[in-house]
Design an enzyme around this catalytic site. Structure first.
Site, PDB file in Angstrom:
ATOM      1  CE1 TYR A 195     -17.124   9.506 -15.589  1.00  0.00           C
ATOM      2  CE2 TYR A 195     -15.469  10.220 -13.997  1.00  0.00           C
ATOM      3  CZ  TYR A 195     -16.387   9.281 -14.446  1.00  0.00           C
ATOM      4  OH  TYR A 195     -16.559   8.112 -13.744  1.00  0.00           O
ATOM      5  NE  ARG A 212      -2.538   0.837   3.588  1.00  0.00           N
ATOM      6  CZ  ARG A 212      -2.292   1.819   4.450  1.00  0.00           C
ATOM      7  NH1 ARG A 212      -2.451   3.088   4.075  1.00  0.00           N
ATOM      8  NH2 ARG A 212      -1.895   1.562   5.672  1.00  0.00           N
ATOM      9  CE  LYS A 228     -14.248   5.193 -19.097  1.00  0.00           C
ATOM     10  NZ  LYS A 228     -13.816   5.409 -17.712  1.00  0.00           N
ATOM     11  CG  ASP A 287     -10.045  13.272 -17.695  1.00  0.00           C
ATOM     12  OD1 ASP A 287      -9.448  12.448 -18.430  1.00  0.00           O
ATOM     13  OD2 ASP A 287     -11.010  12.957 -16.987  1.00  0.00           O
TER      14      ASP A 287
END
Length: 342
Positions: free
Chosen positions: A94, A42, A186, A161
């Site tokens: 978005y 992590r 995507k 983005d």
């Protein structure tokens, strides 16, 4: 050696020492034996996500941090803003990003300014007035363009983005942007089989803050997802080129040959167009036989939807169709569109 972006997409982050696997393997480790560079995944990552971060960093020209999803990457960027900061965002963008901003605004943590994508004067003014410009270019789902470079170097930090354009289409850091965000779900992944987000920045202080946010919130990617995204990246150049060619062809035909289609826009692998109303758009989507009626984008299969059907995009024109063009034969796709429009 000075390599082209297409070549870097294939070779960046690949093991090079004799005897190593040609491709970075899936390393499903959570903890490591003490005494080395890594102790707990992590905080320190795994070899699989480090390879992905290295490859994307070489393409974008900065330090990459991988997250569990695109929206986790967005949340980490917004987490860096002090309470009371103002963020400018396109009216059409978005819905997940706008949802996070709306939530922060209702909680009194951030202020949000919504700007029409093509309002050049409003963007220029915001660059000198707000704390952060959140830019999509092309916008989702309307595929409108915002010129990035004139908005950089001002009072506001600039986040881009870059999901639709990909690192092969544009490198926003080279244009002066401060942070780049990707939904690797995507086009980078390209096969509709993973959730993963990325941030990239050339500011090492910001990079550390983003990694701290990832650790603090536990928004870490899985080893399998990172491996799939890295594998998808290797074929991105050829997929992007082929899908973009098909999209351009279909968009041209839709604009010239099809009624009642209007307002056709094309950007890379994406097409947006409008039908007269919600009912005709829904009937069109339901009538397709090859193109899949589903959300998301950037996969090898063609996907289509009426965006205003989603609550977060209810302000989008009711007949607007978002079409993600895949790798099918363009003539097969064209015949499917024509029969559904008929």
């Amino acid at each position: 050696m000075d390599l082209s972006p297409r070549t870097r997409a294939v070779v960046a982050g690949r093991p090079t020492r004799p005897g190593e696997p040609l491709n970075t393997p899936i390393v499903p480790a959570s903890t490591y034996v003490a005494g080395g560079d890594q102790s707990y995944a992590r905080e320190d990552g795994t070899p699989t996500w480090i390879a992905l971060e290295t490859a994307i960093g070489e393409l974008e020209g900065g330090t990459t941090t991988a997250f569990a999803s695109g929206i986790a990457a967005v949340a980490a960027v917004l987490d860096l803003l002090p309470t009371g900061s103002e963020v400018a965002v396109p009216v059409y963008s978005y819905s997940g990003t706008r949802g996070l901003l709306d939530h922060a605004a209702k909680a009194g943590r951030l202020k949000v300014r919504r700007i029409e994508p093509d309002d050049v004067a409003a963007w220029a003014a915001a660059a000198e007035q707000v704390d952060l410009l959140w830019i999509e270019s092309p916008t989702n789902p309307t595929l409108q363009l915002i010129d990035i470079e004139p908005l950089t170097g001002r009072r506001a930090k600039v986040v881009v983005d870059n999901t639709f354009a990909t690192p092969l289409g544009r490198q926003p850091l080279a244009l002066g942007a401060d942070i780049v965000v990707h939904s690797a779900t995507k086009l980078i992944g390209g096969h509709s089989d993973l959730l993963l987000g990325l941030t990239v920045t050339s500011d090492e202080t910001v990079a550390r803050e983003l990694r701290d946010a990832r650790t603090r919130n536990g928004a870490t990617p899985g080893a399998l997802e990172a491996w799939l995204a890295l594998r998808g990246l290797r074929t991105l150049p050829v997929r992007l080129a082929e899908q973009s060619r098909t999209a351009a062809l279909l968009a041209e035909r839709l604009a010239e040959q099809c009624q009642p289609v209007t307002n056709v826009r094309c950007a890379g692998t994406m097409i947006a167009f409008e039908l007269p109303d919600a009912a005709s758009a829904e009937k069109f989507c339901a009538g397709l036989r090859l193109v899949v009626h589903a959300t998301s984008l950037g996969g090898v299969e063609s996907l289509i939807e009426r965006r205003a059907m989603w609550p977060g995009d209810a302000h989008v024109r009711p007949g607007l169709i978002r079409f993600s063009v895949g790798l099918e034969d363009p003539e097969d796709l064209w015949r499917d569109l024509v029969q559904a429009l008929a």
